[in-house]
Scaffold this motif. Structure first.
Motif, PDB file in Angstrom:
ATOM      1  N   LEU A   3       0.823  -1.205   0.000  1.00 63.64           N
ATOM      2  CA  LEU A   3       0.000   0.000   0.000  1.00 63.64           C
ATOM      3  C   LEU A   3       0.857   1.255   0.000  1.00 63.64           C
ATOM      4  CD1 LEU A   3      -2.907  -0.920   2.443  1.00 63.64           C
ATOM      5  CD2 LEU A   3      -3.012  -0.625  -0.030  1.00 63.64           C
ATOM      6  N   VAL A   4       1.970   1.237   0.724  1.00 62.69           N
ATOM      7  CA  VAL A   4       2.754   2.466   0.819  1.00 62.69           C
ATOM      8  C   VAL A   4       3.821   2.587  -0.259  1.00 62.69           C
ATOM      9  CG1 VAL A   4       2.350   2.823   3.266  1.00 62.69           C
ATOM     10  CG2 VAL A   4       4.329   1.518   2.532  1.00 62.69           C
ATOM     11  N   THR A   5       4.222   1.499  -0.905  1.00 61.82           N
ATOM     12  CA  THR A   5       5.204   1.646  -1.987  1.00 61.82           C
ATOM     13  C   THR A   5       4.637   1.267  -3.357  1.00 61.82           C
ATOM     14  OG1 THR A   5       6.092  -0.572  -1.689  1.00 61.82           O
ATOM     15  CG2 THR A   5       7.161   1.169  -0.476  1.00 61.82           C
ATOM     16  N   GLY A   6       3.869   0.177  -3.412  1.00 60.85           N
ATOM     17  CA  GLY A   6       3.340  -0.265  -4.698  1.00 60.85           C
ATOM     18  C   GLY A   6       2.339   0.714  -5.287  1.00 60.85           C
ATOM     19  N   VAL A   7       1.374   1.129  -4.472  1.00 62.82           N
ATOM     20  CA  VAL A   7       0.309   1.991  -4.993  1.00 62.82           C
ATOM     21  C   VAL A   7       0.838   3.331  -5.497  1.00 62.82           C
ATOM     22  CG1 VAL A   7      -1.828   3.153  -4.379  1.00 62.82           C
ATOM     23  CG2 VAL A   7      -1.445   0.822  -3.631  1.00 62.82           C
ATOM     24  N   LEU A  29       1.872   7.736 -24.030  1.00 62.54           N
ATOM     25  CA  LEU A  29       1.491   6.362 -24.357  1.00 62.54           C
ATOM     26  C   LEU A  29       0.056   6.374 -24.870  1.00 62.54           C
ATOM     27  CD1 LEU A  29       2.673   3.945 -21.513  1.00 62.54           C
ATOM     28  CD2 LEU A  29       3.426   4.015 -23.878  1.00 62.54           C
ATOM     29  N   SER A  30      -0.269   5.424 -25.739  1.00 63.92           N
ATOM     30  CA  SER A  30      -1.649   5.353 -26.215  1.00 63.92           C
ATOM     31  C   SER A  30      -2.563   4.955 -25.065  1.00 63.92           C
ATOM     32  CB  SER A  30      -1.756   4.331 -27.342  1.00 63.92           C
ATOM     33  OG  SER A  30      -1.592   3.036 -26.808  1.00 63.92           O
ATOM     34  N   TYR A  31      -3.857   5.242 -25.215  1.00 68.14           N
ATOM     35  CA  TYR A  31      -4.802   4.952 -24.141  1.00 68.14           C
ATOM     36  C   TYR A  31      -4.817   3.464 -23.815  1.00 68.14           C
ATOM     37  CZ  TYR A  31      -9.167   4.343 -21.658  1.00 68.14           C
ATOM     38  OH  TYR A  31     -10.103   3.980 -20.733  1.00 68.14           O
ATOM     39  N   ALA A  32      -4.815   2.622 -24.860  1.00 72.70           N
ATOM     40  CA  ALA A  32      -4.863   1.173 -24.643  1.00 72.70           C
ATOM     41  C   ALA A  32      -3.622   0.708 -23.885  1.00 72.70           C
ATOM     42  CB  ALA A  32      -4.968   0.443 -25.980  1.00 72.70           C
ATOM     43  N   ALA A  33      -2.462   1.221 -24.297  1.00 73.03           N
ATOM     44  CA  ALA A  33      -1.227   0.817 -23.625  1.00 73.03           C
ATOM     45  C   ALA A  33      -1.236   1.271 -22.177  1.00 73.03           C
ATOM     46  CB  ALA A  33      -0.021   1.396 -24.352  1.00 73.03           C
ATOM     47  N   LEU A  34      -1.786   2.461 -21.958  1.00 70.27           N
ATOM     48  CA  LEU A  34      -1.844   2.999 -20.602  1.00 70.27           C
ATOM     49  C   LEU A  34      -2.728   2.108 -19.717  1.00 70.27           C
ATOM     50  CD1 LEU A  34      -0.401   5.476 -19.613  1.00 70.27           C
ATOM     51  CD2 LEU A  34      -2.515   6.769 -19.852  1.00 70.27           C
ATOM     52  N   MET A  35      -3.866   1.687 -20.265  1.00 75.19           N
ATOM     53  CA  MET A  35      -4.765   0.800 -19.528  1.00 75.19           C
ATOM     54  C   MET A  35      -4.054  -0.521 -19.211  1.00 75.19           C
ATOM     55  SD  MET A  35      -7.357   2.038 -18.471  1.00 75.19           S
ATOM     56  CE  MET A  35      -8.207   0.590 -17.839  1.00 75.19           C
ATOM     57  N   ALA A  36      -3.373  -1.066 -20.241  1.00 73.21           N
ATOM     58  CA  ALA A  36      -2.659  -2.332 -20.034  1.00 73.21           C
ATOM     59  C   ALA A  36      -1.582  -2.158 -18.977  1.00 73.21           C
ATOM     60  CB  ALA A  36      -2.051  -2.818 -21.338  1.00 73.21           C
ATOM     61  N   LEU A  37      -0.898  -1.028 -19.030  1.00 72.12           N
ATOM     62  CA  LEU A  37       0.144  -0.737 -18.044  1.00 72.12           C
ATOM     63  C   LEU A  37      -0.457  -0.722 -16.640  1.00 72.12           C
ATOM     64  CD1 LEU A  37       3.186   0.077 -18.011  1.00 72.12           C
ATOM     65  CD2 LEU A  37       2.415   2.429 -17.823  1.00 72.12           C
ATOM     66  N   PHE A  38      -1.626  -0.058 -16.530  1.00 75.72           N
ATOM     67  CA  PHE A  38      -2.280   0.045 -15.233  1.00 75.72           C
ATOM     68  C   PHE A  38      -2.653  -1.339 -14.698  1.00 75.72           C
ATOM     69  CE2 PHE A  38      -6.377   0.465 -12.930  1.00 75.72           C
ATOM     70  CZ  PHE A  38      -5.863   1.039 -11.790  1.00 75.72           C
ATOM     71  N   ILE A  39      -3.295  -2.138 -15.566  1.00 75.05           N
ATOM     72  CA  ILE A  39      -3.749  -3.457 -15.105  1.00 75.05           C
ATOM     73  C   ILE A  39      -2.563  -4.336 -14.727  1.00 75.05           C
ATOM     74  CG2 ILE A  39      -4.954  -5.559 -15.778  1.00 75.05           C
ATOM     75  CD1 ILE A  39      -6.702  -3.809 -17.575  1.00 75.05           C
ATOM     76  N   THR A  40      -1.523  -4.339 -15.578  1.00 74.89           N
ATOM     77  CA  THR A  40      -0.393  -5.216 -15.263  1.00 74.89           C
ATOM     78  C   THR A  40       0.336  -4.749 -14.009  1.00 74.89           C
ATOM     79  OG1 THR A  40       0.969  -3.971 -16.811  1.00 74.89           O
ATOM     80  CG2 THR A  40       0.014  -6.019 -17.601  1.00 74.89           C
ATOM     81  N   LEU A  41       0.434  -3.432 -13.818  1.00 76.49           N
ATOM     82  CA  LEU A  41       1.087  -2.958 -12.590  1.00 76.49           C
ATOM     83  C   LEU A  41       0.254  -3.318 -11.377  1.00 76.49           C
ATOM     84  CD1 LEU A  41       2.393   0.570 -13.640  1.00 76.49           C
ATOM     85  CD2 LEU A  41       3.785  -1.325 -12.853  1.00 76.49           C
ATOM     86  N   LEU A  42      -1.070  -3.194 -11.537  1.00 75.58           N
ATOM     87  CA  LEU A  42      -1.969  -3.504 -10.426  1.00 75.58           C
ATOM     88  C   LEU A  42      -1.846  -4.970 -10.026  1.00 75.58           C
ATOM     89  CD1 LEU A  42      -4.037  -1.940  -8.791  1.00 75.58           C
ATOM     90  CD2 LEU A  42      -5.812  -2.851 -10.280  1.00 75.58           C
ATOM     91  N   LEU A  94       0.650   4.866  -9.458  1.00 78.20           N
ATOM     92  CA  LEU A  94       0.123   6.179  -9.833  1.00 78.20           C
ATOM     93  C   LEU A  94       1.162   6.991 -10.592  1.00 78.20           C
ATOM     94  CD1 LEU A  94      -1.870   6.996  -6.587  1.00 78.20           C
ATOM     95  CD2 LEU A  94      -2.686   6.062  -8.752  1.00 78.20           C
ATOM     96  N   VAL A  95       2.394   6.998 -10.075  1.00 74.71           N
ATOM     97  CA  VAL A  95       3.433   7.779 -10.750  1.00 74.71           C
ATOM     98  C   VAL A  95       3.729   7.194 -12.128  1.00 74.71           C
ATOM     99  CG1 VAL A  95       5.832   8.512 -10.618  1.00 74.71           C
ATOM    100  CG2 VAL A  95       4.414   8.582  -8.598  1.00 74.71           C
ATOM    101  N   SER A  96       3.716   5.854 -12.233  1.00 69.92           N
ATOM    102  CA  SER A  96       3.957   5.224 -13.531  1.00 69.92           C
ATOM    103  C   SER A  96       2.929   5.684 -14.551  1.00 69.92           C
ATOM    104  CB  SER A  96       3.869   3.705 -13.420  1.00 69.92           C
ATOM    105  OG  SER A  96       4.785   3.234 -12.501  1.00 69.92           O
ATOM    106  N   LEU A  97       1.657   5.711 -14.110  1.00 63.73           N
ATOM    107  CA  LEU A  97       0.603   6.130 -15.034  1.00 63.73           C
ATOM    108  C   LEU A  97       0.815   7.573 -15.461  1.00 63.73           C
ATOM    109  CD1 LEU A  97      -2.587   4.492 -13.547  1.00 63.73           C
ATOM    110  CD2 LEU A  97      -1.240   3.824 -15.535  1.00 63.73           C
ATOM    111  N   LEU A  98       1.168   8.396 -14.489  1.00 71.59           N
ATOM    112  CA  LEU A  98       1.402   9.810 -14.791  1.00 71.59           C
ATOM    113  C   LEU A  98       2.523   9.950 -15.816  1.00 71.59           C
ATOM    114  CD1 LEU A  98       0.529  12.641 -13.881  1.00 71.59           C
ATOM    115  CD2 LEU A  98       2.468  12.624 -12.318  1.00 71.59           C
ATOM    116  N   VAL A  99       3.633   9.237 -15.552  1.00 76.34           N
ATOM    117  CA  VAL A  99       4.766   9.308 -16.472  1.00 76.34           C
ATOM    118  C   VAL A  99       4.376   8.777 -17.849  1.00 76.34           C
ATOM    119  CG1 VAL A  99       7.053   8.355 -16.942  1.00 76.34           C
ATOM    120  CG2 VAL A  99       6.517   9.206 -14.674  1.00 76.34           C
TER     121      VAL A  99
END
Lengths: 224, 224, 210
Positions: A107-111, A126-139, A115-120
């Motif tokens: 919770l204190v390091t992963g989350v 990044l394309s919207y689809a890639a961004l979504m994939a990035l979010f899901i895989t990071l999650l 968020l910062v990864s998505l921002l970067v």
């Protein structure tokens, strides 16, 4: 049954409070993350198309390194002040308490890392689809990193240096990285990413079941 | 030890002299008589290591701990030999020392796992703690090896075509197969003889305080 | 009746025999001191008794069963206070007590002030533990003894950094625990005289040099 979870919540709360009181330690991995991201264009030049191709991979590798560096904090102070001994000797299963600690750490390091990864990723267009994939895989992926990392941290805590820790866990991190990058690349090409996500989810379930047990066993060994 | 030497001699003679040259690869294919058995052994030794480590962990059997400990450097050297011979083989076949082939990559990761195990073992002062910590790591590794292997394979097939696999065509002529099997027997017996020798010296060190070791020493020196 | 027993414990550190053939047993109400010079293995013996460290040979028994096979039952009846206090500098006194209470597994409602009074602390509960002195931290660590309902106490150097008054207070705690049928094993190199208590001794020392 409520009593079973009281110590779990207590340890979770304890670690979150401690983390909030050491705010600067929370920010360090994020700063590291951003700085390494800056290093890539410096090393490879500012060719836009080339950079866009490697952005997602760059973000994932850097997030992986940042989470590796932050792992050490999971048990260090607990080991130094004798808290680990008391956790081991409490009336509750160590596996449960260790699970709480890992969750708190994520919770204190992963989350924040997600968020910062998505921002970067967004800033680097990044394309919207890639961004979504990035979010899901990071999650799905970062909890696996925390869980696997916890085993190695428990084994190496108090031993010399963080190099040993990285040596132990980086080979174990490779599948997560591979599946995540496959998913992101698929998303970029407009393909379905569900197969990779199922795989990651499967790995996550496996890690949730096995890692706390292995971490608890490692801590016991480390204490003896 | 003698058995493995005899098998080595027979296998090498069969492999290097008697087996016909490959119609595609000429004489350079003969390196498989080293490459393939060592690759097999690298996995086999890891399994022995993890299983004996697990036995040592659960039933506190010293012998199992010692077997795991003595196997690690041997396994690492098999992995190393497999990698080096693979690279040497790759040079005339692929025109380069290294390609990101799935098997080579997972073999490399296996080498990292071995090195991590050895590094962890050497970091502890107390042998028994080291053995138990190593056992956990080996068990975590054995769960991960199939995952790593398949993820790497998947990653690889999606990235580059199956151009590589035709070199590993499973149909192999009998005159080539028999020396190969003899060679792998030779490797196996070599592994066991070296492992047992290492175990013997480990046990002597382990039990340096025990009376029977002291008696052994005095009788040995007396007979000289 | 609960009974604590060790059978022929042996410990080897770096190829040297630390101690061997340590056998003793403890019945209700008994008090045992492990003494010996620095490095003689007092802490190790205590950690073996707590089940933290494995002996090289021998066994620790509780209720005539090995503590390995009956770990959960043993942990419910044992409280260990080690060299380190096991409390966090970044938490307030109150939060530390809460954590100790939650891990102790008792269903009693926590009364923080009275717990602190029992170890002789009357301070602001919201102050961070890191701001306290070593002796005060030690007392917070010793709150474990008050909050747990265990029969067996294992104390490693319980009197370090305590003042005279604190030492007397802990001695009284130990005596009253024994009078209520508890058992205490503590390790210290100091000569300890506790009024109204009969202390048995185990001396760890040079194991005849070979």
């Amino acid at each position: 049954m409520a009593t079973r979870f009281t110590p779990f919540i207590c340890i979770l709360k304890r670690d979150l409070i401690i983390a909030c009181r050491n705010r600067y330690e929370l920010i360090n991995p994020l700063l590291f993350f951003i700085m390494v991201i800056v290093l890539f264009p410096l090393a490879m030049g500012t060719d836009q198309t080339m950079l866009r191709d490697i952005t997602a991979g760059m973000i994932w590798v850097t997030a992986l390194l940042a989470s590796t560096l932050s792992l050490d904090a999971m048990f260090r102070t607990d080991f130094e002040d004798g808290s680990v001994e008391q956790l081991t000797l409490s009336n509750y299963p160590l596996t449960l308490l260790v699970g709480a600690k890992i969750l708190a750490h994520w919770l204190v390091t992963g989350v924040p890392l997600i968020l910062v990864s998505l921002l970067v990723g967004y800033i680097l267009s990044l394309s919207y689809a890639a961004l979504m994939a990035l979010f899901i895989t990071l999650l799905l992926g970062t909890p696996i990193l925390s869980l696997i990392g916890a085993i190695a941290v428990a084994l190496t805590i108090g031993l010399r240096g963080g190099m040993l820790l990285s040596l132990l866990i980086l080979p174990l991190y490779m599948p997560v990285l591979i599946f995540s990058m496959l998913a992101v690349n698929n998303a970029n090409d407009g393909l379905s990413i569900s197969a990779e996500c199922y795989f990651l989810a499967g790995l996550l379930v496996l890690a949730i079941t096995l890692a706390p047990v292995a971490t608890a066993a490692s801590l016991r060994i480390r204490l003896s | 030890m003698l058995l493995s030497l005899v098998l080595f001699a027979v296998g090498l003679y069969g492999g290097l002299v008697m087996a016909p040259a490959d119609y595609q690869q000429g004489d350079s294919f003969r390196i498989i008589y080293i490459h393939v058995p060592s690759a097999w052994m690298s996995l086999f030794v890891y399994m022995v290591m993890a299983i004996s480590g697990g036995i040592g962990l659960i039933w506190h059997m010293k012998i199992a701990e010692i077997v795991a400990r003595s196997s690690a450097p041997i396994g690492a050297s098999f992995t190393f030999i497999a990698l080096v011979t693979g690279a040497i083989w790759g040079k005339p076949m692929w025109g380069t020392w290294w390609v990101w082939d799935a098997r080579l990559t997972s073999e490399l990761i296996l080498l990292f796992l071995y090195l991590g195990f050895i590094a962890l073992q050497s970091a502890f002062e107390d042998r028994r703690v080291a053995a138990r910590a190593g056992a956990i790591l080996a068990l975590v590794g054995i769960v991960n090896i199939p995952i790593i292997h398949y993820s790497v394979e998947w990653w690889n097939t999606l990235h580059q075509g199956p151009t590589v696999t035709k070199f590993d065509s499973p149909s192999i002529h009998l005159s080539m197969l028999i020396p190969l099997l003899i060679m792998s027997l030779a490797f196996t017996s070599y592994y066991f003889s070296v492992m047992l020798t290492r175990c013997r010296s480990e046990i002597l060190e382990y039990e340096a305080n025990a009376n029977w070791v002291k008696e052994l020493l005095t009788t040995k020196t007396a007979s000289i | 009746m609960p009974r604590f027993e060790t059978q022929q414990l042996e410990s080897i550190r770096r190829d040297n025999i630390l101690f061997k053939d340590i056998s003793f047993s403890l019945d209700q109400g008994e008090l045992l001191q492990i003494d010996g010079v620095n490095g003689s293995g007092k802490s190790t013996l205590l950690r073996i008794c707590a089940g933290l460290t494995l002996p090289n040979s021998g066994a620790v028994l509780w209720d005539n069963t090995s503590i390995d096979s009956n770990r959960h039952h043993y942990l419910q009846n044992m409280t260990y206070v080690g060299h380190q206090n096991g409390v966090k500098d970044a938490l307030s006194v109150h939060e530390n007590i809460q954590v100790i209470h939650a891990l102790s597994g008792t269903s009693d409602v926590l009364d923080c002030t009275s717990t602190l009074n029992q170890v002789g602390l009357s301070i602001d509960e919201d102050v961070l533990l890191g701001k306290l002195s070593a002796g005060q931290k030690r007392r917070v660590g010793l709150c474990r003894l008050v909050l747990n309902t265990s029969q067996l106490w294992l104390l490693d150097e319980p009197f370090t950094s305590l003042d005279i008054e604190g030492k007397a207070l802990i001695e009284r705690l130990i005596v009253s625990h024994c009078q209520q049928g508890g058992m205490v094993i503590f390790a210290t190199h100091q000569a300890i005289e506790i009024e109204g208590a009969d202390i048995r001794h185990i001396h760890l020392g040079k194991t005849n040099g070979n």
